[in-house]
Structure formats: structure tokens, C-alpha cells
Design an enzyme around this catalytic site. Structure first.
Site, PDB file in Angstrom:
ATOM      1  CE1 TYR A   1       1.341  -4.348 -46.630  1.00  0.00           C
ATOM      2  CE2 TYR A   1      -0.184  -4.804 -48.168  1.00  0.00           C
ATOM      3  CZ  TYR A   1       0.796  -4.084 -47.803  1.00  0.00           C
ATOM      4  OH  TYR A   1       0.926  -2.888 -48.209  1.00  0.00           O
TER       5      TYR A   1
ATOM      6  CD  GLU B   1      -5.854  -4.664 -35.649  1.00  0.00           C
ATOM      7  OE1 GLU B   1      -4.613  -4.895 -34.984  1.00  0.00           O
ATOM      8  OE2 GLU B   1      -6.474  -5.502 -35.674  1.00  0.00           O
TER       9      GLU B   1
END
Length: 188
Positions: free
Chosen positions: A114, A137
Site C-alpha cells: 500500500y 486510517e
């Protein structure tokens, strides 16, 4: 204080129900194809993201205020893939429920898969005797929409065990996020 190995993680996860559900190995594929890996790694545990998300939106021209964060600043979404708007963020939670031992501090870092796409995962440390689903988050730092895949690996938990248990744990303090389930918004 020392970093704990895969053997320690497996023993504590099974004996103390530290991580539920628990994957004792590293999963990289499923019958339907490759996945972003999750499960026990050499010195950590790669957590999965559940399929429930709160995607930030500013349709109400709100001010982001940690002391008074409005739930109307989010759009709820449930599904296998969350698309985060450019330069925005989404909240999610782990599939796994954690019970952190009194002598352990847990630190979370995003997975490189990611990070290399400009998607940053932020999680505060899991303190001794904290328990619950971890709120994740995801910040999309790119000018393009970004995908986050549910039920696949998104971040790695590292477990540090102290020589002596802490004097006052998160549970002892009555921490406001103790026992959280689901995606949890800021509390004051």
C-alpha cells in the site's frame, strides 16, 4: 524490552486469545487468486481490513476538529473494495480482535504494497491491556482514487514485551477506546 518472534506470537495468540481470528501462518493466496498477505510473519502479525468503511467527505464544508468530529463528515460503505477519493482518507477496522497482554506494547506499520501506491496506514500504539478491533486510517496521498481491499493484509503489528509489566495499564486507566467494536470515531 524486546521484539517478539513468530513462535511467541503463535503461543500467546492461542494461549491468551491475543488475536481472534488468528492465522498461524502467512496467507498469500486463496482459491480465487493472490491476496495482499496476512497472518503471522517472522516478527509480527499482518492484520486484515474488514469490509466496513467510513469514507471522509466534505460535502457539508465541515472543519476537522478532533474535539468535535461530526459523523456526518463520513459516508458509510460496506463491500470488498473501498475506493478512497484523491487526497482524502477513510476509516476501517481490523478483522482481528486484539487482547494485548499487560507487559506488551504493540506498534502498527503499514504494508509496503500500500505504501508504494501512496496509501498510508496510520494506527496509534496498542497499549498494555487494551482490547478491541483496531481502527485503521487510510490516507490516500495521491491525486487519483485509490483502492483498499477488504479481508486482505493492510498493516503489520509488532509486539514489544517489557522486562517488567507496566504499573498502570490502559484497562486500569479506563481508556475511552477499551473494548471497541466496529469502526470507532474520535472521542474526547
Amino acid at each position: 524490552m524486546g521484539l517478539k518472534s513468530d513462535r511467541w506470537i503463535r503461543e500467546r495468540a492461542l494461549r491468551d486469545r491475543m488475536i481472534e481470528p488468528f492465522e498461524p501462518g502467512q496467507v498469500r493466496e486463496r482459491p480465487d487468486g493472490k491476496v495482499v498477505s496476512f497472518g503471522t510473519s517472522s516478527y509480527g502479525y499482518d492484520v486484515r481490513c474488514a469490509d466496513e468503511f467510513k469514507i471522509f467527505t466534505n460535502i457539508n464544508s465541515a472543519v476537522v476538529d478532533p474535539k468535535s468530529f461530526s459523523p456526518t463528515s463520513f459516508v458509510d460503505f460496506q463491500g470488498p473494495v473501498c475506493i478512497i477519493p484523491p487526497n482524502s482518507f477513510a476509516l476501517a477496522r481490523t478483522v482481528e480482535y486484539f487482547r494485548i497482554p499487560r507487559s506488551v506494547l504493540t506498534i502498527c506499520l503499514g504494508k509496503s504494497t500500500y505504501a508504494r501506491c501512496g496509501i498510508i496506514v496510520n494506527v496509534t500504539p496498542l497499549e498494555p491491556e487494551w482490547e478491541g478491533h483496531v481502527t485503521l486510517e487510510f490516507s490516500n496521498t495521491t491525486p487519483l482514487p485509490a483502492k483498499v481491499y477488504a479481508n486482505e493484509g493492510v498493516a503489520q503489528m509488532l509486539f514489544l514485551e517489557a522486562d517488567d509489566p507496566c504499573e498502570t495499564s490502559y484497562r486500569d486507566r479506563g481508556g475511552k477506546y477499551q473494548g471497541q467494536r466496529g469502526v470507532t470515531l474520535p472521542k474526547t
